[in-house]
Design an enzyme around this catalytic site. Structure first.
Site, PDB file in Angstrom:
ATOM      1  N   LYS A  43       1.121 -17.289  36.014  1.00 35.72           N
ATOM      2  CA  LYS A  43       1.097 -18.666  36.536  1.00 35.72           C
ATOM      3  C   LYS A  43       1.328 -19.614  35.371  1.00 35.72           C
ATOM      4  O   LYS A  43       0.702 -19.484  34.317  1.00 35.72           O
ATOM      5  CB  LYS A  43      -0.273 -18.915  37.163  1.00 35.72           C
ATOM      6  CG  LYS A  43      -0.580 -20.381  37.484  1.00 35.72           C
ATOM      7  CD  LYS A  43      -1.881 -20.489  38.251  1.00 35.72           C
ATOM      8  CE  LYS A  43      -2.369 -21.921  38.335  1.00 35.72           C
ATOM      9  NZ  LYS A  43      -3.505 -22.078  39.245  1.00 35.72           N
TER      10      LYS A  43
HETATM   11  C1  R5P Z   1      -6.165 -23.224  36.017  1.00 44.24           C
HETATM   12  O1  R5P Z   1      -6.493 -23.659  34.969  1.00 44.24           O
HETATM   13  C2  R5P Z   1      -7.165 -22.991  37.057  1.00 44.24           C
HETATM   14  O2  R5P Z   1      -6.852 -21.872  37.830  1.00 44.24           O
HETATM   15  C3  R5P Z   1      -7.349 -24.210  37.843  1.00 44.24           C
HETATM   16  O3  R5P Z   1      -8.618 -24.312  38.316  1.00 44.24           O
HETATM   17  C4  R5P Z   1      -6.392 -24.369  38.966  1.00 44.24           C
HETATM   18  O4  R5P Z   1      -5.385 -23.422  39.019  1.00 44.24           O
HETATM   19  C5  R5P Z   1      -5.744 -25.678  38.829  1.00 44.24           C
HETATM   20  O5  R5P Z   1      -4.976 -25.967  39.955  1.00 44.24           O
HETATM   21  P1  R5P Z   1      -4.293 -27.372  40.016  1.00 44.24           P
HETATM   22  O6  R5P Z   1      -3.914 -27.750  38.622  1.00 44.24           O
HETATM   23  O7  R5P Z   1      -3.107 -27.181  40.894  1.00 44.24           O
HETATM   24  O8  R5P Z   1      -5.290 -28.322  40.599  1.00 44.24           O
END
Ligand code: R5P
Length: 297
Positions: free
Chosen positions: A202
């Site tokens: 990711k």
């Molecule tokens: C990544 O650092 C973690 O998984 C986060 O909590 C999450 O993926 C962040 O998702 P977003 O940036 O789309 O809110």
């Protein structure tokens, strides 16, 4: 003694060769059946893509806006996500076990937002991942961070344990304040994750050179959402990411902090799986939001 099998004539389909098709996901043909089956729950075989809903923010920042009550806000969205990405605490307390989609559980943690976030440890035993029937585990990797080597080792240990259990590992490329978020850095970080065994990576979208990041990563890349943007911008980012080689998205705040999370997740899915343009997806978002607001009857 079982009865003899004398029921009619047997059919061995002699004119039909046995299937020898390669598995549909990039870099994933050499895995065992259980791991491929789990990947096929996360990524739809029809499109080769996924819409993951990231709701694991509480593991380092507590009750994030939009996730104050996971048990209230997330179950209505869950059927529209191919996978939920969350902590085991949220899963066990707030997601009904009747949930039929894939689950990707957070397997690293330790520091809160009050400390150095790169100082994570493994926070989940693979036995517990098996017990929860998850489709993958997720681990943060801080390439260039203060605790780079420790975080990479967290990932490689989980990869070893994951192979024993048939559970894939999602390597999450973390970007610290001090690190430049550009294609050169993300290309480095994603490649390191894949080379050291992550079956999915990711990473963030960048407008310059993202196609080189996805091309240089031999396993599927999913796009991270990042901070909340206006809906059209978030849909445009998702559109570009998949057009430039991402195998889907793993978005959090841009969905659950939207004015209408239910409309937004469906709009994101229309881009990722349906090939909708950002404009068409935004129209869908507005229609769904308005119909949700319309008084019943
Ligand atoms: C990544 O650092 C973690 O998984 C986060 O909590 C999450 O993926 C962040 O998702 P977003 O940036 O789309 O809110």
């Amino acid at each position: 003694m079982p009865e003899a099998d004398t029921q009619g004539e047997k059919n061995f389909f002699l004119d039909t060769p046995a299937a020898t098709d390669a598995f549909f996901l990039k870099g994933s043909s050499g895995y065992d059946w259980g791991m491929q089956n789990r990947l096929a729950r996360i990524f739809r075989p029809e499109t080769g893509r996924t819409v993951m809903l990231a709701i694991d923010h509480g593991y380092f920042q507590g009750p994030t806006t939009g996730l104050e009550r996971v048990d209230v806000s997330i179950p209505p969205l869950a059927p529209h996500a191919d996978a939920l990405m969350l902590t085991r605490g949220s899963l066990r307390t707030s997601i009904p076990p009747t949930h039929r989609g894939a689950v990707v559980v957070r397997a690293s943690g330790g520091p809160s937002i009050l400390k150095d976030l790169s100082h994570e440890r493994i926070a989940l035993d693979m036995d517990d991942a098996v017990r929860m029937n998850v489709s993958a585990v997720a681990v943060q990797v801080f390439v260039g961070g203060e605790h780079e080597t420790d975080s990479v080792q967290n990932m490689t240990r989980l990869v070893d344990a994951g192979y024993r259990a048939g559970i894939p590992v999602l390597g999450v490329t973390a970007v610290g304040k001090e690190l430049t978020r550009d294609a050169r850095y993300l290309g480095l970080a994603t490649r390191i994750c894949a080379e050291l065994g992550a079956q999915i990576v990711k990473t963030y979208y960048v407008s310059e050179g993202f196609e080189r990041v996805t091309a240089g990563c031999p396993v599927p890349v999913v796009m991270a959402g990042g901070k909340k943007l206006p809906e059209l911008e978030a849909l445009t980012m998702a559109y570009r990411a998949v057009a430039e080689g991402a195998a889907g998205v793993d978005m959090g705040r841009n969905i659950f902090q939207s004015d209408s999370p239910l409309a937004m997740i469906q709009a994101v899915a229309s881009v990722v799986h349906g090939g909708a343009t950002p404009g068409d997806a935004h129209d869908l978002y507005r229609e769904l939001r308005e119909s949700a607001l319309a008084p019943a009857g």
